[in-house]
Design a protein around this motif. Structure first.
Motif, PDB file in Angstrom:
ATOM      1  N   THR A 118       5.708   6.430   2.104  1.00 15.88           N
ATOM      2  CA  THR A 118       4.260   6.097   2.264  1.00 15.88           C
ATOM      3  C   THR A 118       3.880   4.821   1.555  1.00 15.88           C
ATOM      4  O   THR A 118       2.854   4.251   1.694  1.00 15.88           O
ATOM      5  N   SER A 119       4.724   3.978   0.392  1.00 17.55           N
ATOM      6  CA  SER A 119       4.238   2.904  -0.216  1.00 17.55           C
ATOM      7  C   SER A 119       5.521   2.117  -0.466  1.00 17.55           C
ATOM      8  O   SER A 119       6.438   2.695  -0.556  1.00 17.55           O
ATOM      9  N   ARG A 120       5.152   0.772  -0.713  1.00 19.93           N
ATOM     10  CA  ARG A 120       6.295   0.093  -0.619  1.00 19.93           C
ATOM     11  C   ARG A 120       6.777   0.258  -2.108  1.00 19.93           C
ATOM     12  O   ARG A 120       8.031   0.038  -2.384  1.00 19.93           O
ATOM     13  N   GLU A 141      -1.950 -14.318   3.106  1.00 20.86           N
ATOM     14  CA  GLU A 141      -2.728 -13.954   1.799  1.00 20.86           C
ATOM     15  C   GLU A 141      -1.657 -12.523   1.428  1.00 20.86           C
ATOM     16  O   GLU A 141      -1.835 -12.116   0.439  1.00 20.86           O
ATOM     17  N   GLU A 142      -0.752 -12.266   2.010  1.00 23.93           N
ATOM     18  CA  GLU A 142      -0.124 -10.913   2.033  1.00 23.93           C
ATOM     19  C   GLU A 142       0.919 -11.346   0.831  1.00 23.93           C
ATOM     20  O   GLU A 142       1.433 -10.269   0.243  1.00 23.93           O
ATOM     21  N   GLU A 143       1.479 -12.639   0.640  1.00 25.45           N
ATOM     22  CA  GLU A 143       2.126 -12.795  -0.437  1.00 25.45           C
ATOM     23  C   GLU A 143       1.865 -12.619  -1.826  1.00 25.45           C
ATOM     24  O   GLU A 143       2.552 -11.855  -2.486  1.00 25.45           O
ATOM     25  N   GLU A 144       0.574 -12.500  -1.994  1.00 22.55           N
ATOM     26  CA  GLU A 144       0.084 -11.949  -3.367  1.00 22.55           C
ATOM     27  C   GLU A 144      -0.545 -10.787  -3.472  1.00 22.55           C
ATOM     28  O   GLU A 144      -1.407 -10.463  -4.418  1.00 22.55           O
ATOM     29  N   ASP A 145      -0.003  -9.964  -2.679  1.00 23.00           N
ATOM     30  CA  ASP A 145      -0.638  -8.684  -2.642  1.00 23.00           C
ATOM     31  C   ASP A 145      -0.094  -7.699  -3.662  1.00 23.00           C
ATOM     32  O   ASP A 145       1.103  -7.310  -3.536  1.00 23.00           O
ATOM     33  N   ASP A 146      -0.854  -7.309  -4.603  1.00 25.82           N
ATOM     34  CA  ASP A 146      -0.271  -6.655  -5.647  1.00 25.82           C
ATOM     35  C   ASP A 146      -0.636  -4.952  -5.436  1.00 25.82           C
ATOM     36  O   ASP A 146      -0.813  -4.050  -6.458  1.00 25.82           O
ATOM     37  N   GLY A 147      -0.496  -4.567  -4.255  1.00 27.08           N
ATOM     38  CA  GLY A 147      -0.801  -3.218  -4.003  1.00 27.08           C
ATOM     39  C   GLY A 147      -2.412  -2.835  -4.037  1.00 27.08           C
ATOM     40  O   GLY A 147      -2.646  -1.729  -4.204  1.00 27.08           O
ATOM     41  N   ALA A 148      -3.278  -3.967  -3.703  1.00 24.73           N
ATOM     42  CA  ALA A 148      -4.751  -3.706  -3.800  1.00 24.73           C
ATOM     43  C   ALA A 148      -5.224  -2.948  -2.639  1.00 24.73           C
ATOM     44  O   ALA A 148      -6.166  -2.253  -2.733  1.00 24.73           O
ATOM     45  N   ARG A 149      -4.512  -3.120  -1.438  1.00 19.03           N
ATOM     46  CA  ARG A 149      -5.043  -2.281  -0.531  1.00 19.03           C
ATOM     47  C   ARG A 149      -4.637  -0.888  -0.200  1.00 19.03           C
ATOM     48  O   ARG A 149      -3.277  -0.532  -1.358  1.00 19.03           O
ATOM     49  N   SER A 150      -5.084   0.158   0.280  1.00 23.14           N
ATOM     50  CA  SER A 150      -4.663   1.404   0.153  1.00 23.14           C
ATOM     51  C   SER A 150      -3.341   1.616   0.996  1.00 23.14           C
ATOM     52  O   SER A 150      -3.045   0.565   2.011  1.00 23.14           O
ATOM     53  N   PRO A 151      -2.420   2.471   0.539  1.00 22.84           N
ATOM     54  CA  PRO A 151      -0.974   2.356   1.256  1.00 22.84           C
ATOM     55  C   PRO A 151      -1.093   2.825   2.674  1.00 22.84           C
ATOM     56  O   PRO A 151      -0.012   2.820   3.382  1.00 22.84           O
ATOM     57  N   ASN A 152      -2.210   3.620   3.098  1.00 28.32           N
ATOM     58  CA  ASN A 152      -2.540   4.254   4.281  1.00 28.32           C
ATOM     59  C   ASN A 152      -3.100   3.473   5.276  1.00 28.32           C
ATOM     60  O   ASN A 152      -3.500   3.805   6.514  1.00 28.32           O
ATOM     61  N   GLU A 153      -3.127   2.171   4.934  1.00 29.40           N
ATOM     62  CA  GLU A 153      -3.286   1.189   6.384  1.00 29.40           C
ATOM     63  C   GLU A 153      -2.380   1.040   7.251  1.00 29.40           C
ATOM     64  O   GLU A 153      -2.391   0.603   8.485  1.00 29.40           O
ATOM     65  N   GLY A 154      -1.005   1.167   6.977  1.00 31.34           N
ATOM     66  CA  GLY A 154       0.141   1.306   7.797  1.00 31.34           C
ATOM     67  C   GLY A 154       0.290  -0.123   8.543  1.00 31.34           C
ATOM     68  O   GLY A 154       0.740  -0.130   9.622  1.00 31.34           O
ATOM     69  N   SER A 174       2.344  -2.430   7.361  1.00 37.62           N
ATOM     70  CA  SER A 174       3.473  -3.278   6.687  1.00 37.62           C
ATOM     71  C   SER A 174       4.686  -1.936   6.683  1.00 37.62           C
ATOM     72  O   SER A 174       5.170  -1.530   5.855  1.00 37.62           O
ATOM     73  N   ASP A 175       4.738  -1.101   7.820  1.00 38.65           N
ATOM     74  CA  ASP A 175       5.432  -0.148   7.960  1.00 38.65           C
ATOM     75  C   ASP A 175       6.983  -0.308   7.535  1.00 38.65           C
ATOM     76  O   ASP A 175       7.726   0.248   6.856  1.00 38.65           O
ATOM     77  N   SER A 176       7.460  -1.417   8.184  1.00 38.97           N
ATOM     78  CA  SER A 176       8.944  -1.941   7.927  1.00 38.97           C
ATOM     79  C   SER A 176       9.148  -2.050   6.468  1.00 38.97           C
ATOM     80  O   SER A 176      10.436  -1.891   6.049  1.00 38.97           O
ATOM     81  N   GLU A 177       8.248  -2.416   5.642  1.00 37.08           N
ATOM     82  CA  GLU A 177       8.599  -2.618   4.317  1.00 37.08           C
ATOM     83  C   GLU A 177       8.778  -1.274   3.448  1.00 37.08           C
ATOM     84  O   GLU A 177       9.484  -1.283   2.339  1.00 37.08           O
ATOM     85  N   ASN A 178       8.391  -0.193   3.977  1.00 41.78           N
ATOM     86  CA  ASN A 178       8.232   0.995   3.529  1.00 41.78           C
ATOM     87  C   ASN A 178       9.581   1.757   4.129  1.00 41.78           C
ATOM     88  O   ASN A 178       9.825   2.982   3.651  1.00 41.78           O
ATOM     89  N   LYS A 179      10.542   1.506   5.051  1.00 41.71           N
ATOM     90  CA  LYS A 179      11.383   1.981   5.682  1.00 41.71           C
ATOM     91  C   LYS A 179      12.707   1.691   5.094  1.00 41.71           C
ATOM     92  O   LYS A 179      13.084   0.556   5.021  1.00 41.71           O
ATOM     93  N   LEU A 180      13.412   2.847   4.722  1.00 48.67           N
ATOM     94  CA  LEU A 180      14.863   2.466   3.940  1.00 48.67           C
ATOM     95  C   LEU A 180      15.852   2.912   5.005  1.00 48.67           C
ATOM     96  O   LEU A 180      15.823   3.847   5.616  1.00 48.67           O
TER      97      LEU A 180
END
Length: 101
Positions: free
Chosen positions: A81-83, A14-27, A29-35
């Motif tokens: 903090t967010s993708r 279900e992560e595929e269709e996630d349009d940022g509906a979840r709160s960003p501090n659920e933490g 999917s950390d790796s996606e926010n790491k540059l």
């Protein structure tokens, strides 16, 4: 055996269709926010890097990568903090910022 058939729920699709509906501090999917940021002048410290990324979104942490002797390698990881913020920062900084090394 017991507990079989539950394993395939862990990595749900279900992560595929996630349009940022979840709160960003659920933490989760950390790796996606790491540059990964390379080619940083050794004169820059984590505060300089942070100030470069903060216009694009909240910076959670900056990790400077160092040589074994403690000197900076000229690259770091920036965790946003967010993708969305990470994507904006990549899009903006990737093209426009070339740092003198």
């Amino acid at each position: 055996g017991e507990g079989q058939g539950q394993q395939d729920l862990e990595e749900g699709e279900e992560e595929e269709e996630d349009d940022g509906a979840r709160s960003p501090n659920e933490g989760d999917s950390d790796s996606e926010n790491k540059l990964f940021v390379g080619m940083i002048p050794r004169t820059m410290d984590d505060k300089d890097v942070r100030s470069m990324f903060e216009p694009h979104g909240e910076v959670r942490s900056v990790y400077m990568i160092r040589n074994p002797d403690g000197t900076r390698k000229g690259c770091c990881f920036v965790k946003m903090t967010s993708r969305e913020a990470a994507d904006v920062a990549i899009g903006t900084l990737n093209e426009s910022v070339t740092l003198e090394g």
